[in-house]
Write an enzyme that holds these catalytic residues in place. Structure first.
Site, mmCIF file in Angstrom:
data_model
loop_
_atom_site.group_PDB
_atom_site.id
_atom_site.type_symbol
_atom_site.label_atom_id
_atom_site.label_comp_id
_atom_site.label_asym_id
_atom_site.label_seq_id
_atom_site.Cartn_x
_atom_site.Cartn_y
_atom_site.Cartn_z
ATOM 1 N N ARG A 109 -2.747 83.748 27.348
ATOM 2 C CA ARG A 109 -4.195 83.642 27.603
ATOM 3 C C ARG A 109 -4.756 84.993 27.982
ATOM 4 N NH1 ARG A 109 -4.822 80.783 32.459
ATOM 5 N NH2 ARG A 109 -2.559 80.528 32.564
ATOM 6 N N ASP A 148 -1.665 76.756 21.020
ATOM 7 C CA ASP A 148 -2.399 75.583 21.500
ATOM 8 C C ASP A 148 -3.291 75.116 20.357
ATOM 9 O OD1 ASP A 148 -4.152 73.760 22.639
ATOM 10 O OD2 ASP A 148 -4.325 74.859 24.531
ATOM 11 N N GLU A 211 3.575 62.886 18.738
ATOM 12 C CA GLU A 211 3.561 62.605 20.187
ATOM 13 C C GLU A 211 2.653 61.411 20.463
ATOM 14 O OE1 GLU A 211 2.239 65.938 22.547
ATOM 15 O OE2 GLU A 211 2.718 64.959 24.442
HETATM 16 C C1 LIG Z 1 2.368 66.207 28.106
HETATM 17 N N1 LIG Z 1 2.593 66.579 26.756
HETATM 18 C C2 LIG Z 1 2.187 67.746 26.175
HETATM 19 N N2 LIG Z 1 1.820 67.690 24.873
HETATM 20 C C3 LIG Z 1 1.338 68.792 24.242
HETATM 21 N N3 LIG Z 1 1.179 69.970 24.840
HETATM 22 C C4 LIG Z 1 1.531 70.077 26.130
HETATM 23 C C5 LIG Z 1 2.071 68.984 26.849
HETATM 24 N N4 LIG Z 1 2.358 69.416 28.084
HETATM 25 C C6 LIG Z 1 1.995 70.724 28.140
HETATM 26 N N5 LIG Z 1 1.475 71.121 26.963
HETATM 27 C C7 LIG Z 1 0.922 72.432 26.603
HETATM 28 O O1 LIG Z 1 1.335 73.392 27.563
HETATM 29 C C8 LIG Z 1 0.209 73.986 28.214
HETATM 30 C C9 LIG Z 1 0.539 74.325 29.646
HETATM 31 O O2 LIG Z 1 1.517 75.348 29.701
HETATM 32 P P1 LIG Z 1 1.201 76.885 29.311
HETATM 33 O O3 LIG Z 1 -0.179 77.221 29.807
HETATM 34 O O4 LIG Z 1 1.304 76.990 27.817
HETATM 35 O O5 LIG Z 1 2.274 77.651 30.020
HETATM 36 C C10 LIG Z 1 -0.896 72.946 28.048
HETATM 37 O O6 LIG Z 1 -2.184 73.527 28.170
HETATM 38 C C11 LIG Z 1 -0.612 72.407 26.636
HETATM 39 O O7 LIG Z 1 -1.126 73.280 25.659
#
Ligand SMILES: CNc1ncnc2c1ncn2[C@@H]1O[C@H](COP(=O)(O)O)[C@@H](O)[C@H]1O
Ligand SMILES: [Zn+2]
Length: 354
Positions: A109, A148, A211
């Site tokens: 980010r 993302d 998912e």
């Molecule tokens: C629950 N199931 C899920 N499905 C899909 N994406 C998920 C997730 N859980 C987390 N993230 C992904 O990881 C990001 C947070 O970590 P980072 O900021 O990247 O380290 C979330 O914003 C989403 O894009």
């Protein structure tokens, strides 16, 4: 309590001591209560409370609500120092839980206000990995750069280019790409060019797939890449509204599944533990790897997830050992690391089964 449940304690100890491989951990979803506390103290003006950053025992949220939680966490983690601290804490916690090999994933980010750039974001995680190594922690860590879905295909392509640069400059620490984010946003087909490019340049692919329900067409397309691993895959098989052709593709290509039980229950994509698709794939003899997804948000850790699988599906400690050992074959790091890990498992075997 402790006296009345000695067998329970023994089980906890076994799963904590069991050497483990964690392959599906989103950095910002893995931030513990203690680290959150530090972040909240750094930024009291945000008025963020623990109830806004984690889903406690017995609680459930919709997947939409889970994605709101990540937005709150991102407000708390928005400087290079935050990323460094969070990464170090997360790595230490996994190491304390008996994880010997960890693949973290995170979405780079940028924050104009704090000067954080996507490059300095990844640099901070790499710095944390190096610092943990020099502290002598018994854990090998690699990084997947995450796309993302919400940010669209152009950002996805930029992310892949950034990951390529880091793959070459990070001494093998950046090993792949993750496709994640709200599965109900956008269509996977838009990400194909970026994912194909990543694959051609030697980055491994772990994709969140099926998912949520009715992603048949998208999953079919993305499976043609094919990815190197699948996150969740909850609705791939026919009993869950998927199809035999999807299952056949996964099986034919031997694509391991990263399975996260607590995450799926708390995010309500699976109604109860006993109905988790772990059973389907395990009975097929297909490679499955037990993971946490977001240990902070879902208030879990990897040893709890292993214990949960064992108690839900009646697997013995021996079978669970085998599961953790087989996960080594699914890692993205080079062959030499696999061999080292296999040796470590061999050496630890007698200690765990004392
Ligand atoms: C629950 N199931 C899920 N499905 C899909 N994406 C998920 C997730 N859980 C987390 N993230 C992904 O990881 C990001 C947070 O970590 P980072 O900021 O990247 O380290 C979330 O914003 C989403 O894009
Ligand atoms: Zn995930």
């Amino acid at each position: 309590m402790r006296k009345n449940q000695p067998e329970m304690d023994d089980e906890c100890v076994f799963y904590r001591e069991l050497p483990k491989v964690e392959l599906h951990a989103h950095l910002n979803g893995s931030v513990s209560f203690q680290t959150m506390e530090k972040l909240m103290n750094r930024k009291p003006h945000l008025n963020i409370e623990h109830s806004m950053t984690a889903i406690g025992k017995g609680q459930r949220r919709t997947l939409d609500e889970c994605f709101e939680v990540f937005k709150v966490i991102h407000k708390l983690v928005d400087t290079e120092e935050d990323i460094l601290m969070v990464s170090k804490d997360v790595i230490r916690e996994f190491a304390e839980d008996g994880v010997k090999y960890l693949e973290l994933r995170s979405t780079p980010r940028e924050e104009q206000r704090t000067g954080l750039t996507k490059t300095s974001y990844i640099d901070a995680i790499i710095k944390a990995i190096h610092q943990c190594k020099s502290e002598g922690l018994d854990i090998d860590v690699r990084l997947l750069v995450a796309i993302d879905r919400r940010n669209g295909m152009e950002v996805a392509m930029e992310t892949v280019k950034l990951a390529e640069e880091f793959m070459l400059s990070s001494d093998g620490l950046v090993v792949g790409i993750d496709l994640s984010g709200d599965p109900t946003v956008g269509h996977g087909k838009h990400f194909l060019p970026a994912l194909e490019r990543a694959k051609n340049s030697g980055l491994k692919l772990s994709l969140h797939l099926s998912e949520v329900q009715s992603q048949l067409e998208e999953s079919e397309l993305l499976l043609n890449l094919p990815p190197d691993r699948i996150g969740h895959g909850t609705f791939l098989h026919p009993e869950m509204g998927g199809s035999q052709s999807l299952v056949d593709k996964v099986v034919k290509n031997g694509i391991p599944l990263e399975l996260c039980l607590t995450s799926n229950i708390k995010g309500q994509t699976v109604p109860m533990f006993s109905l988790h698709h772990f059973k389907y794939w395990y009975e097929l003899g297909h490679p499955t790897v037990i993971c946490t997804d977001d240990k902070g948000v879902f208030c879990t850790d990897l040893s709890q997830e292993y214990q949960l699988v064992a108690s839900t599906f009646g697997l013995s400690q021996k079978e669970m050992w085998k599961l953790s050992q087989q996960a080594i074959d699914c890692i993205f790091a080079e062959e030499a690391v696999k061999q080292q890990l296999k040796k470590k498992w061999q050496d630890l075997h007698p200690q765990v089964f004392k």
